[in-house]
Design an enzyme around this catalytic site. Structure first.
Site, PDB file in Angstrom:
ATOM      1  N   LYS A  74       0.832  -1.210   0.000  1.00  0.00           N
ATOM      2  CA  LYS A  74       0.000   0.000   0.000  1.00  0.00           C
ATOM      3  C   LYS A  74       0.866   1.259   0.000  1.00  0.00           C
ATOM      4  O   LYS A  74       0.632   2.200  -0.757  1.00  0.00           O
ATOM      5  CB  LYS A  74      -0.931  -0.030   1.217  1.00  0.00           C
ATOM      6  N   ARG A  92       2.754   5.981  -3.296  1.00  0.00           N
ATOM      7  CA  ARG A  92       3.897   6.796  -3.734  1.00  0.00           C
ATOM      8  C   ARG A  92       4.123   6.678  -5.243  1.00  0.00           C
ATOM      9  O   ARG A  92       4.479   7.656  -5.896  1.00  0.00           O
ATOM     10  CB  ARG A  92       5.147   6.388  -2.946  1.00  0.00           C
ATOM     11  N   GLY A 102      -4.952   7.609   5.728  1.00  0.00           N
ATOM     12  CA  GLY A 102      -4.093   8.599   6.374  1.00  0.00           C
ATOM     13  C   GLY A 102      -2.808   8.837   5.599  1.00  0.00           C
ATOM     14  O   GLY A 102      -2.320   9.957   5.512  1.00  0.00           O
ATOM     15  N   ARG A 117      -8.658  11.613  12.556  1.00  0.00           N
ATOM     16  CA  ARG A 117      -7.211  11.428  12.740  1.00  0.00           C
ATOM     17  C   ARG A 117      -6.457  12.751  12.699  1.00  0.00           C
ATOM     18  O   ARG A 117      -6.818  13.662  11.965  1.00  0.00           O
ATOM     19  CB  ARG A 117      -6.681  10.444  11.686  1.00  0.00           C
ATOM     20  N   SER A 167       7.508   8.844  12.534  1.00  0.00           N
ATOM     21  CA  SER A 167       6.399   8.761  11.592  1.00  0.00           C
ATOM     22  C   SER A 167       6.904   8.920  10.172  1.00  0.00           C
ATOM     23  O   SER A 167       7.375   9.992   9.780  1.00  0.00           O
ATOM     24  CB  SER A 167       5.348   9.841  11.874  1.00  0.00           C
ATOM     25  N   GLN A 205       5.065   8.986   7.642  1.00  0.00           N
ATOM     26  CA  GLN A 205       4.145   9.878   6.923  1.00  0.00           C
ATOM     27  C   GLN A 205       4.568  11.336   7.064  1.00  0.00           C
ATOM     28  O   GLN A 205       4.550  12.094   6.089  1.00  0.00           O
ATOM     29  CB  GLN A 205       2.715   9.682   7.426  1.00  0.00           C
ATOM     30  N   ASP A 226       1.841  -1.598  11.880  1.00  0.00           N
ATOM     31  CA  ASP A 226       0.538  -2.104  11.423  1.00  0.00           C
ATOM     32  C   ASP A 226       0.309  -3.566  11.771  1.00  0.00           C
ATOM     33  O   ASP A 226      -0.786  -4.085  11.558  1.00  0.00           O
ATOM     34  CB  ASP A 226       0.410  -1.929   9.903  1.00  0.00           C
TER      35      ASP A 226
END
Length: 448
Positions: A28, A33, A101, A129, A174, A176, A326
């Site tokens: 994912k 990306r 997210g 979130r 993180s 992200q 995860d």
């Protein structure tokens, strides 16, 4: 796609051991990306193995809305005609990121460096979130953000006309937030610098290099320093998306827990910053081996062979959390069947995933006769040393990974395990039940 009707599912012990070879959906993180970088590269990017779950399809739609040509040419095969870094156009409508997210936060980074106005929303789970963790550092580019209370979606962004490079030390591990800062830096002159105290998944750095950007990574006393030279000429490059290790986790743990099983999961991404679960399972005594190891699209890939094994409890160090963030729900299921106590430490980040995943995981275990408690940011699981009692119904809280972990538990439990809603599994693992039933040689998982 709104899920109005919940889809209750249940899983029961299969009549035969799990056996066979399978591929899991594309990674994912890499799928998101690939679409984004294809959209800001010059030329046409061909993508193979793209995850066609709802989250990634939202990213495809957003890139289209921002002016890239994005088309599907076959199963998992996509073509993206990019606009070049800095070339995205203002979208005519609100960007709906669904449940993702990753897509929302990375896209905020891209939008920050473009002189355009955009509004972003998502489903009920995504709107809860926190986005402040990305909007705060991204404001340093000169971009402006308007959000709901607590930095939540829906939000509006006006990107910077002359973006400034960012120099930022991540307060929490993180990938992200790191990625959002790097993507913002693509449109800024000079060097963007991000410091992480604990290494997080580096798909963004790998793919930026694959598309021609100059990215350096250095380990220093301050932490891992990632630098990006701004305003690179990104050139289209083919991307082969490996199988998602987070999705591979479910059939692998099922094979470890169901007696007599042997399963081979082909073409799985083995990036060392994503394989904490496999390291932990091996420490627990799992029979896991890698065949056919190779490099594809800048990422290490291989086939994972998993065979049934007696597991024992272990202590999982907090430093490993970013490489398996995860996978804790399905690790908790493995721990439930193990002999002894497993303590997973430093899981604060799990409180802000698709659900409060820490509480949801503890509740999943408790509903099925397994003792578990949360101490601070640690999850402690008291293994049964054999078959898990089961028999409970698990509240998924719209979280695909809680749903799949509970269904894997049902395959290894004495009594069937039910989930209140399996609809959200499609966000990351379309066809999950059919694939697992194929390994089981029958309908072990199905509507409740």
């Amino acid at each position: 796609m709104a899920h109005s009707e919940p889809r209750p599912f249940r899983a029961a012990a299969p009549s035969a051991p799990l056996a066979g070879r399978l591929g899991v959906p594309g990674d994912k993180s890499i799928s998101h990306r690939a679409l984004m970088f294809g959209a800001i590269a010059v030329g046409t990017t061909e993508i193979a193995g793209l995850l066609e779950g709802e989250d990634v399809l939202r990213t495809a739609a957003a890139m289209r809305a921002l002016g890239a040509e994005v088309e599907r040419t076959g199963p998992g095969a996509w073509r993206v005609a990019g606009r070049g870094a800095g070339g995205l156009v203002e979208p005519a409508d609100v960007l709906d990121m669904g449940n993702s997210g990753t897509a929302a936060r990375l896209l905020l980074g891209l939008l920050s460096g473009h002189p355009l106005f955009a509004v972003m929303t998502g489903d009920a789970s995504l709107r809860r979130r926190p986005m402040k963790r990305v909007t705060d550092p991204l404001s340093a580019t000169g971009a402006q953000f308007w959000t709901r209370e607590g930095g939540r979606l829906p939000l509006a962004v006006r990107g910077a006309a002359d973006p400034l490079p960012i120099d930022y030390v991540l307060p929490v591990a993180s990938a992200q937030v790191k990625s959002a800062c790097l993507l913002a830096g693509l449109c800024a002159p000079g060097t963007t610098r991000v410091v992480e105290r604990e290494p997080t998944r580096d798909h963004t750095e790998n793919m930026l290099r694959h598309f021609g950007a100059t990215v350096a990574v250095e380990d220093t006393p301050e932490g891992r320093v990632v630098t990006l030279e701004g305003q690179p000429e990104l050139a289209a490059a083919p991307v082969l998306v490996p199988g998602d290790p987070s999705s591979a986790a479910f059939p692998i743990v099922a094979a470890l827990l169901v007696p007599g099983s042997r399963v081979v999961v082909e073409n799985v991404g083995l990036n060392p910053l994503r394989t904490g679960l496999f390291t932990t399972l091996r420490e627990m005594g799992a029979a896991l081996s890698i065949e056919n190891a190779r490099i594809a699209g800048g990422e290490p890939v291989g086939d994972i062979v998993a065979e049934h094994a007696e597991l024992r409890g272990v202590e999982v160090p907090p430093g490993r959390a970013p490489s398996m963030i995860d996978e804790y729900p399905v690790l908790a299921v493995a721990a439930a069947a193990a002999r002894g106590v497993t303590r997973m430490r430093g899981l604060a980040e799990l409180r802000v995933k698709e659900s409060d995943r820490l509480s949801a995981t503890a509740a999943l275990l408790a509903a099925n006769g397994v003792r578990a408690e949360i101490e601070g940011d640690d999850l402690i699981v008291h293994g049964t040393g054999g078959a898990i009692p089961g028999g409970g119904t698990v509240e998924t809280h719209m979280d695909h990974r809680i749903a799949m972990a509970a269904l894997v538990m049902g395959l290894a439990a004495r009594a069937p395990v039910a989930v209140d809603d399996a609809a959200f599994i499609d966000t990351s693992f379309p066809g999950f039940a059919a694939l697992m039933n194929g390994l089981a040689g029958g309908a072990a998982i199905g509507p409740a």
